[in-house]
Design a protein around this motif. Structure first.
Motif, PDB file in Angstrom:
ATOM      1  N   LEU A   1      14.020   4.035   6.657  1.00 38.11           N
ATOM      2  CA  LEU A   1      13.145   4.795   5.764  1.00 38.11           C
ATOM      3  C   LEU A   1      12.235   3.861   4.979  1.00 38.11           C
ATOM      4  CD1 LEU A   1      15.573   7.485   4.280  1.00 38.11           C
ATOM      5  CD2 LEU A   1      14.019   7.713   6.219  1.00 38.11           C
ATOM      6  N   PRO A   2      11.048   4.356   4.574  1.00 39.75           N
ATOM      7  CA  PRO A   2      10.166   3.526   3.748  1.00 39.75           C
ATOM      8  C   PRO A   2      10.741   3.376   2.345  1.00 39.75           C
ATOM      9  CG  PRO A   2       9.296   5.758   3.903  1.00 39.75           C
ATOM     10  CD  PRO A   2      10.488   5.703   4.823  1.00 39.75           C
ATOM     11  N   GLY A   3      10.288   2.341   1.668  1.00 37.86           N
ATOM     12  CA  GLY A   3      10.735   2.129   0.297  1.00 37.86           C
ATOM     13  C   GLY A   3      10.234   0.802  -0.227  1.00 37.86           C
ATOM     14  N   PRO A   4      10.387   0.553  -1.520  1.00 32.56           N
ATOM     15  CA  PRO A   4       9.923  -0.714  -2.093  1.00 32.56           C
ATOM     16  C   PRO A   4      10.699  -1.885  -1.522  1.00 32.56           C
ATOM     17  CG  PRO A   4      11.162   0.575  -3.709  1.00 32.56           C
ATOM     18  CD  PRO A   4      10.966   1.453  -2.526  1.00 32.56           C
TER      19      PRO A   4
ATOM     20  N   ALA B   1       4.585   7.127  -5.879  1.00 29.17           N
ATOM     21  CA  ALA B   1       5.618   7.221  -4.824  1.00 29.17           C
ATOM     22  C   ALA B   1       5.202   8.160  -3.698  1.00 29.17           C
ATOM     23  CB  ALA B   1       6.950   7.667  -5.431  1.00 29.17           C
ATOM     24  N   TYR B   2       4.670   9.332  -4.033  1.00 28.17           N
ATOM     25  CA  TYR B   2       4.316  10.307  -3.001  1.00 28.17           C
ATOM     26  C   TYR B   2       3.196   9.763  -2.108  1.00 28.17           C
ATOM     27  CZ  TYR B   2       2.667  14.563  -0.748  1.00 28.17           C
ATOM     28  OH  TYR B   2       2.287  15.485   0.185  1.00 28.17           O
TER      29      TYR B   2
ATOM     30  N   ARG C   1       2.514   6.660  -1.533  1.00 27.78           N
ATOM     31  CA  ARG C   1       2.953   5.469  -0.791  1.00 27.78           C
ATOM     32  C   ARG C   1       3.973   5.796   0.298  1.00 27.78           C
ATOM     33  NH1 ARG C   1       4.557   1.657  -5.791  1.00 27.78           N
ATOM     34  NH2 ARG C   1       5.435   0.315  -4.157  1.00 27.78           N
ATOM     35  N   TYR C   2       4.888   6.720   0.003  1.00 29.39           N
ATOM     36  CA  TYR C   2       6.041   6.912   0.885  1.00 29.39           C
ATOM     37  C   TYR C   2       6.197   8.323   1.449  1.00 29.39           C
ATOM     38  CZ  TYR C   2       7.273   2.565  -1.489  1.00 29.39           C
ATOM     39  OH  TYR C   2       7.256   1.292  -2.000  1.00 29.39           O
TER      40      TYR C   2
ATOM     41  N   TYR D   1       9.988  11.205   0.576  1.00 31.77           N
ATOM     42  CA  TYR D   1      11.229  10.534   0.171  1.00 31.77           C
ATOM     43  C   TYR D   1      11.097   9.032   0.429  1.00 31.77           C
ATOM     44  CZ  TYR D   1      11.684  12.053   5.054  1.00 31.77           C
ATOM     45  OH  TYR D   1      11.432  12.360   6.359  1.00 31.77           O
ATOM     46  N   PHE D   2      11.896   8.252  -0.268  1.00 29.15           N
ATOM     47  CA  PHE D   2      11.961   6.822  -0.016  1.00 29.15           C
ATOM     48  C   PHE D   2      13.375   6.337  -0.322  1.00 29.15           C
ATOM     49  CE2 PHE D   2      10.654   7.088  -4.490  1.00 29.15           C
ATOM     50  CZ  PHE D   2      11.482   6.143  -5.109  1.00 29.15           C
ATOM     51  N   ARG D   3      13.669   5.143   0.117  1.00 27.11           N
ATOM     52  CA  ARG D   3      15.001   4.588  -0.098  1.00 27.11           C
ATOM     53  C   ARG D   3      14.941   3.374  -1.025  1.00 27.11           C
ATOM     54  NH1 ARG D   3      13.645   0.145   0.310  1.00 27.11           N
ATOM     55  NH2 ARG D   3      12.941  -0.926   2.189  1.00 27.11           N
TER      56      ARG D   3
END
Length: 471
Positions: A32-35, A60-61, A63-64, A67-69
């Motif tokens: 999953l995408p995330g920082p 966040a929305y 960029r990812y 949802y993001f992890r």
């Protein structure tokens, strides 16, 4: 012998299932995408970087997506924020179990409504809920009014003031009288309580009690807990000895009444719930009131509309619940403040079964993060999300808003039990303040910088210029 064998088999089965679910979740979440995360440490360091957290909340929305992890050491968490996904978590008790990260609050709060799960939470929530009926909450208005007037009077010698300490004193005054049934005094340990939760989340190895117990933070937290529990326990003992109770409402009397009728509601429950109400009410209401006053001071046209509304209330009579309920526009302003500055920026849960979020299947045991801060900034839910616009919460517009799009007090069965109490309290304080003062922002203090603690705060406090309305 059979008992111990059964226990060992059950233990190994539980460990096997936990490891199996962890591996399933980790395989899915890894992609999953995330920082960006640091090796071994994960993303915990971000919690101390307020600017990075604010930027993540705002973008966040974009960029990812939905949802993001993030990783807390080797523990993955999936953040969701679309209202339809939030509903899957909060709307039922199935996946509404608070995750293990709330154990970081146990040392301080005890096992009250915020931290408990299962039978204990259900039992206490069911017993306490009836005392939040509007007819009972109305009996607190006199206490709110007296404390609000003390707050306003303390500002008489001020012109431009850092208002947050005065707000915190006012809220603590209300809680001492409304929860514990005793006046606020200088020796109150509730003046200096400090959670170590953010410190522990930013360094995930400190979530292990065996490690955290060796730290100076643990010793400080335990000392604070002992002080809070000893102080509150003595108030409970004194209250039980009183032959004649005050006519004023306080939650401690209500907890004692519950205990008299229900043997399952123990003395420890009374103390834990009293502490929970004191600490949760102090941080959440104080921050909400401070942010709301900032926005009122920033937008004169909005302040004027509030003043016009409260000016219609009869000043010769006592402020009543009908008067407070009639402050519709003020309520819209408070809600818009909570949209932009939700005092609880993150909520954590754990899945108790597999759940499908559109095309993403997350297995049982997955840690879920909910972010009111992000949900409240979704552009397809709140157009121009950075704009302060109380008209979003007009009754006619609420019909088209997703019921899980606005969650400053959480939602569903585990929503904040005291949100109506808090709303009445905040309205009362603002009513008395705006009767006497016109608010503005001093030069150089027109913007706020967010600070992430257990609750959202304004870094450096909030400064207000007070101009008397009484010539």
């Amino acid at each position: 012998m059979d008992y111990y064998l059964g226990y060992i088999i059950s233990l190994f089965l539980s460990i096997y299932l936990a490891v199996k679910n962890y591996i399933r979740a980790a395989k899915i979440i890894w992609n999953l995408p995330g920082p960006p995360a640091l090796p071994l440490l994960g993303n915990g360091f971000m919690l101390k970087n307020h600017k990075e957290m604010e930027q993540l909340g705002n973008t966040a929305y974009q960029r990812y997506g939905s949802y993001f992890r993030v990783w807390f050491a080797f523990l993955p968490t999936v953040f969701i924020y679309e209202p339809k996904h939030v509903k899957l978590i909060l709307a039922t008790n199935k996946n509404n179990q608070k995750s293990f990260v709330y154990k970081a609050l146990h040392n301080f709060l005890g096992e009250g409504l915020i931290t408990s799960n299962g039978h204990k939470w259900k039992k206490n929530r069911k017993l306490i809920q009836p005392y939040f009926h509007i007819q009972i909450l109305e009996t607190f208005v006199e206490t709110f009014a007296e404390c609000a007037n003390r707050f306003v009077n303390k500002l008489e010698a001020e012109k431009t003031v850092k208002i947050t300490p005065f707000i915190n004193e006012c809220v603590l005054d209300i809680l001492h009288n409304g929860v514990l049934g005793v006046p606020l005094d200088q020796q109150s340990p509730y003046r200096k309580g400090e959670l170590q939760a953010i410190e522990r989340y930013s360094k995930p190895w400190l979530l292990l009690e065996s490690i955290f117990n060796w730290t100076s933070s643990s010793k400080q937290e335990k000392a604070q807990k002992l002080s809070l529990h000893s102080y509150t326990k003595q108030i409970v003992i004194n209250r039980k000895k009183e032959t004649k109770k005050s006519n004023r409402s306080c939650f401690l009397d209500m907890f004692l009444e519950i205990a008299e009728k229900n043997s399952e509601f123990t003395n420890d429950d009374i103390i834990s719930e009293a502490i929970t109400f004191m600490l949760a009410g102090q941080d959440s209401v104080g921050a909400t009131l401070a942010f709301t006053l900032f926005y009122i001071a920033k937008y004169p046209e909005i302040q004027e509309k509030i003043f016009d509304e409260i000016s219609k209330i009869d000043k010769n009579g006592k402020l009543g619940i009908n008067d407070i309920n009639g402050m519709k526009y003020l309520e819209q302003v408070i809600k818009e403040s909570l949209r932009l500055s939700p005092v609880v920026p993150m909520i954590n849960r754990v899945l108790t079964e597999d759940v499908m979020f559109d095309d993403l299947l997350l297995p049982q045991g997955t840690l879920i993060g909910l972010s009111p801060y992000i949900t409240h900034r979704l552009p397809h839910v709140f157009p121009e999300p950075q704009k302060f616009d109380p008209n979003r919460f007009e009754e006619s517009k609420l019909e088209n808003m997703h019921p899980y799009a606005f969650l400053p007090f959480s939602l569903g069965p585990r929503n904040c039990i005291g949100y109506k109490f808090a709303l009445i309290e905040i309205k009362t304080i603002i009513y008395y303040l705006l009767q006497k003062y016109e608010l503005s922002l001093p030069k150089g203090k027109e913007e706020i910088e967010i600070a992430y603690r257990a609750t959202l705060r304004s870094k450096g406090g909030i400064w207000i210029t007070l101009n008397s309305r009484i010539s």
